[in-house]
Design a protein around this motif. Structure first.
Motif, mmCIF file in Angstrom:
data_model
loop_
_atom_site.group_PDB
_atom_site.id
_atom_site.type_symbol
_atom_site.label_atom_id
_atom_site.label_comp_id
_atom_site.label_asym_id
_atom_site.label_seq_id
_atom_site.Cartn_x
_atom_site.Cartn_y
_atom_site.Cartn_z
ATOM 1 N N GLU A 333 0.809 -1.218 0.000
ATOM 2 C CA GLU A 333 0.000 0.000 0.000
ATOM 3 C C GLU A 333 0.844 1.271 0.000
ATOM 4 O O GLU A 333 0.513 2.236 -0.705
ATOM 5 C CB GLU A 333 -0.921 0.016 1.222
ATOM 6 N N THR A 334 1.932 1.284 0.783
ATOM 7 C CA THR A 334 2.664 2.544 0.997
ATOM 8 C C THR A 334 4.163 2.456 0.720
ATOM 9 O O THR A 334 4.876 3.428 0.937
ATOM 10 C CB THR A 334 2.483 3.023 2.455
ATOM 11 N N ARG A 335 4.649 1.281 0.294
ATOM 12 C CA ARG A 335 6.078 1.062 0.034
ATOM 13 C C ARG A 335 6.908 1.267 1.300
ATOM 14 O O ARG A 335 8.047 1.729 1.258
ATOM 15 C CB ARG A 335 6.567 1.959 -1.109
ATOM 16 N N ALA A 336 6.323 0.906 2.444
ATOM 17 C CA ALA A 336 7.019 0.953 3.729
ATOM 18 C C ALA A 336 6.612 -0.262 4.547
ATOM 19 O O ALA A 336 5.509 -0.793 4.384
ATOM 20 C CB ALA A 336 6.678 2.236 4.490
ATOM 21 N N GLN A 337 7.509 -0.710 5.447
ATOM 22 C CA GLN A 337 7.191 -1.873 6.276
ATOM 23 C C GLN A 337 6.265 -1.493 7.427
ATOM 24 O O GLN A 337 5.932 -0.326 7.632
ATOM 25 C CB GLN A 337 8.485 -2.547 6.787
ATOM 26 N N GLY A 338 5.843 -2.522 8.182
ATOM 27 C CA GLY A 338 4.780 -2.353 9.153
ATOM 28 C C GLY A 338 5.072 -1.408 10.302
ATOM 29 O O GLY A 338 4.157 -0.766 10.827
ATOM 30 N N VAL A 339 6.334 -1.320 10.735
ATOM 31 C CA VAL A 339 6.651 -0.431 11.853
ATOM 32 C C VAL A 339 6.452 1.027 11.446
ATOM 33 O O VAL A 339 5.914 1.839 12.212
ATOM 34 C CB VAL A 339 8.084 -0.688 12.364
ATOM 35 N N SER A 340 6.856 1.370 10.226
ATOM 36 C CA SER A 340 6.598 2.718 9.720
ATOM 37 C C SER A 340 5.104 2.945 9.519
ATOM 38 O O SER A 340 4.580 4.019 9.814
ATOM 39 C CB SER A 340 7.330 2.935 8.389
ATOM 40 N N TYR A 341 4.411 1.920 9.047
ATOM 41 C CA TYR A 341 2.968 2.035 8.773
ATOM 42 C C TYR A 341 2.192 2.279 10.058
ATOM 43 O O TYR A 341 1.318 3.151 10.118
ATOM 44 C CB TYR A 341 2.491 0.749 8.101
ATOM 45 N N THR A 342 2.510 1.511 11.108
ATOM 46 C CA THR A 342 1.753 1.631 12.350
ATOM 47 C C THR A 342 2.020 2.963 13.052
ATOM 48 O O THR A 342 1.238 3.377 13.910
ATOM 49 C CB THR A 342 2.063 0.474 13.321
ATOM 50 N N THR A 343 3.091 3.645 12.685
ATOM 51 C CA THR A 343 3.333 4.994 13.209
ATOM 52 C C THR A 343 2.728 6.054 12.295
ATOM 53 O O THR A 343 2.156 7.040 12.762
ATOM 54 C CB THR A 343 4.843 5.257 13.358
ATOM 55 N N GLY A 344 2.833 5.848 10.989
ATOM 56 C CA GLY A 344 2.396 6.862 10.031
ATOM 57 C C GLY A 344 0.888 7.010 9.914
ATOM 58 O O GLY A 344 0.372 8.123 9.778
ATOM 59 N N VAL A 345 0.157 5.908 9.984
ATOM 60 C CA VAL A 345 -1.306 5.988 9.881
ATOM 61 C C VAL A 345 -1.898 6.801 11.040
ATOM 62 O O VAL A 345 -2.729 7.692 10.817
ATOM 63 C CB VAL A 345 -1.943 4.586 9.787
ATOM 64 N N PRO A 346 -1.494 6.536 12.298
ATOM 65 C CA PRO A 346 -2.036 7.357 13.396
ATOM 66 C C PRO A 346 -1.644 8.830 13.298
ATOM 67 O O PRO A 346 -2.404 9.697 13.753
ATOM 68 C CB PRO A 346 -1.432 6.718 14.647
ATOM 69 N N ALA A 347 -0.488 9.126 12.709
ATOM 70 C CA ALA A 347 -0.116 10.532 12.510
ATOM 71 C C ALA A 347 -1.095 11.206 11.558
ATOM 72 O O ALA A 347 -1.531 12.345 11.793
ATOM 73 C CB ALA A 347 1.312 10.637 11.978
ATOM 74 N N MET A 348 -1.448 10.503 10.489
ATOM 75 C CA MET A 348 -2.446 11.060 9.564
ATOM 76 C C MET A 348 -3.795 11.240 10.254
ATOM 77 O O MET A 348 -4.459 12.274 10.115
ATOM 78 C CB MET A 348 -2.606 10.138 8.346
ATOM 79 N N ILE A 349 -4.214 10.237 11.037
ATOM 80 C CA ILE A 349 -5.520 10.326 11.701
ATOM 81 C C ILE A 349 -5.521 11.454 12.732
ATOM 82 O O ILE A 349 -6.502 12.206 12.840
ATOM 83 C CB ILE A 349 -5.891 8.976 12.350
ATOM 84 N N GLY A 350 -4.428 11.593 13.495
ATOM 85 C CA GLY A 350 -4.344 12.693 14.448
ATOM 86 C C GLY A 350 -4.439 14.039 13.759
ATOM 87 O O GLY A 350 -5.126 14.961 14.236
ATOM 88 N N ALA A 351 -3.772 14.160 12.609
ATOM 89 C CA ALA A 351 -3.851 15.397 11.830
ATOM 90 C C ALA A 351 -5.281 15.644 11.357
ATOM 91 O O ALA A 351 -5.789 16.771 11.402
ATOM 92 C CB ALA A 351 -2.900 15.312 10.634
ATOM 93 N N LYS A 352 -5.936 14.588 10.927
ATOM 94 C CA LYS A 352 -7.334 14.688 10.489
ATOM 95 C C LYS A 352 -8.227 15.152 11.645
ATOM 96 O O LYS A 352 -9.126 15.985 11.457
ATOM 97 C CB LYS A 352 -7.788 13.335 9.950
ATOM 98 N N MET A 353 -7.994 14.610 12.845
ATOM 99 C CA MET A 353 -8.783 15.013 14.019
ATOM 100 C C MET A 353 -8.655 16.515 14.280
ATOM 101 O O MET A 353 -9.635 17.198 14.585
ATOM 102 C CB MET A 353 -8.325 14.250 15.260
ATOM 103 N N ILE A 354 -7.421 17.035 14.155
ATOM 104 C CA ILE A 354 -7.187 18.465 14.395
ATOM 105 C C ILE A 354 -7.861 19.299 13.311
ATOM 106 O O ILE A 354 -8.588 20.265 13.594
ATOM 107 C CB ILE A 354 -5.679 18.766 14.458
ATOM 108 N N LEU A 355 -7.626 18.937 12.066
ATOM 109 C CA LEU A 355 -8.123 19.747 10.955
ATOM 110 C C LEU A 355 -9.648 19.761 10.885
ATOM 111 O O LEU A 355 -10.245 20.747 10.465
ATOM 112 C CB LEU A 355 -7.525 19.241 9.638
ATOM 113 N N GLN A 356 -10.278 18.661 11.309
ATOM 114 C CA GLN A 356 -11.742 18.601 11.312
ATOM 115 C C GLN A 356 -12.342 19.205 12.577
ATOM 116 O O GLN A 356 -13.561 19.266 12.704
ATOM 117 C CB GLN A 356 -12.202 17.147 11.160
ATOM 118 N N GLY A 357 -11.492 19.635 13.512
ATOM 119 C CA GLY A 357 -11.979 20.261 14.730
ATOM 120 C C GLY A 357 -12.450 19.303 15.795
ATOM 121 O O GLY A 357 -12.965 19.721 16.839
ATOM 122 N N LYS A 358 -12.279 17.986 15.579
ATOM 123 C CA LYS A 358 -12.713 17.007 16.570
ATOM 124 C C LYS A 358 -11.757 16.948 17.759
ATOM 125 O O LYS A 358 -12.167 16.640 18.880
ATOM 126 C CB LYS A 358 -12.821 15.620 15.921
#
Length: 402
Positions: A333-358
């Motif tokens: 999916e992302t051309r990165a292994q699982g340790v990077s994935y499990t850190t990177g996905v929550p970073a995106m979701i946290g950013a989404k939470m901030i930008l959406q005001g949640k």
């Protein structure tokens, strides 16, 4: 629709960029910056998107960061650079009036010690500026914090004990390599362990305490008690009697780590060689495989979760909340292994939470201080599905050896 600036183009930066580009209804424009522009360009070229632009920046240099932020005008900076650079990026965000997010707490370059005091000290400045700083929006710290907050909201009146379990059963084929920055990884693993019990911290020798745990979808693995940063904020914000953190390591990793320590290659004190000052751990980092290159060759799974014991309505309750990730699925999916994935996905979701005001309020906040439900829903939606089940095993009764 928001513009974000991602700083850091390693394995995690790659995942964050890929995942943000998948959520165009939130991330309308993405900038990716790093000290090495070619790394940013490579990641941008992997994604079929016209919304990604790249830039060069030295994250140790506040004026340079300020200049870039003013040029890009993002609503949020996602910091996935080195933990040493957290404070300079926070300073730049304050100067430019931009929200901030990171995945790991600040660590001084010259001291093997990570704690939140330096970043918590920014609380009043971010409040006065009307800006949000979200700390530790990775997996551990990050998702594990949210798992515990979710458990407290839905399963418990009171939590007594927490054990955080991190198992990486991936095989990259190298005799020795680290799945994230080698300098940070080795400093973390070779430090004394610590756990929280009855209002105080109990210190242990490195790797002194171990247990064998049967991880779902992986099997029995030997795990060791370490100190890990999320415990500092969790024990501050959620009353518990005991909290521990465990991580698995294979025999090959432990054997090489012992040799590295015996040779002094884990030292962060400079030594002089032919008139040059060299830090042994930085020299070792240069010799080891770059974690960002491990994706194509890493096979197997990760399992990270929390065993939580406490009570609800006077009755004992025990839950196990965890996620399992497949390294090769992450790479496809992302051309990165699982340790990077499990850190990177929550970073995106946290950013989404901030930008959406949640998840947005002025100040400096840890993950467990927000409502866990929208974040937990997005974990299922964006690639980190979780299991939540009854679980009544006492880790202290488990065997020490496989």
């Amino acid at each position: 629709m928001s513009r974000v600036l991602i700083i850091g183009a390693g394995g995690v930066g790659r995942v964050v960029t890929h995942k943000c580009a998948q959520v165009t209804e939130v991330f309308s424009e993405i900038w990716l910056a790093s000290r090495t522009l070619s790394k940013c360009d490579q990641i941008a070229s992997e994604i079929d998107s016209t919304t990604i632009q790249t830039a060069q920046v030295d994250a140790d240099n506040v004026p340079e960061l300020v200049e870039l932020i003013k040029r890009v005008e993002p609503q949020l900076v996602i910091n996935v650079a080195l933990p040493y650079q957290d404070l300079t990026i926070m300073d730049a965000c304050l100067e430019t009036g931009v929200h901030y997010l990171d995945t790991a707490n600040y660590e001084p370059p010259d001291e093997a010690k990570f704690e939140y005091k330096w970043q918590w000290a920014y609380q009043q400045r971010f409040q006065a500026a009307g800006l949000t700083a979200l700390l530790g929006s990775g997996f551990d710290p990050g998702v594990t914090n949210v798992f515990i907050a979710y458990a407290l909201k839905h399963h418990f009146d009171r939590i007594h004990q927490v054990d955080i379990l991190d198992c990486n059963a991936g095989d990259h084929g190298y005799p020795f390599a680290t799945n994230f920055n080698p300098e940070i990884n080795i400093r973390e693993v070779t430090a004394n362990g610590r756990f929280y019990e009855n209002g105080q911290w109990v210190e242990t020798r490195p790797m002194e305490i171990s247990r064998v745990f049967d991880f779902p979808q992986i099997g029995p693995r030997k795990m060791f008690l370490l100190y890990h940063e999320e415990m500092e904020s969790l024990t501050k914000h959620i009353p518990v009697e005991r909290m521990r953190f465990w991580m698995t390591f294979g025999e090959s990793y432990l054997k090489h780590l012992e040799v590295i320590q015996n040779l002094g290659l884990d030292s962060i004190q400079p030594i002089e060689i032919q008139g040059q000052q060299i830090v042994p751990l930085q020299f070792l980092k240069a010799l080891l495989p770059d974690p960002a290159t491990l994706g194509p060759r890493t096979k197997g799974k990760t399992n990270i979760g929390c065993i939580i014991k406490g009570e609800m309505a006077g009755q004992p309750v025990s839950r196990y909340i965890y996620n399992v990730c497949d390294h090769q699925a992450c790479y496809r999916e992302t051309r990165a292994q699982g340790v990077s994935y499990t850190t990177g996905v929550p970073a995106m979701i946290g950013a989404k939470m901030i930008l959406q005001g949640k998840w947005r309020k002025p100040g400096v906040w840890n993950m467990e201080q927000y409502d866990p439900d929208p974040f937990m829903a997005d974990l299922n939606r964006y690639g980190l599905p979780w299991q939540d089940q009854e679980f009544d095993i006492d880790i202290d009764t488990l065997p020490v050896d496989e």
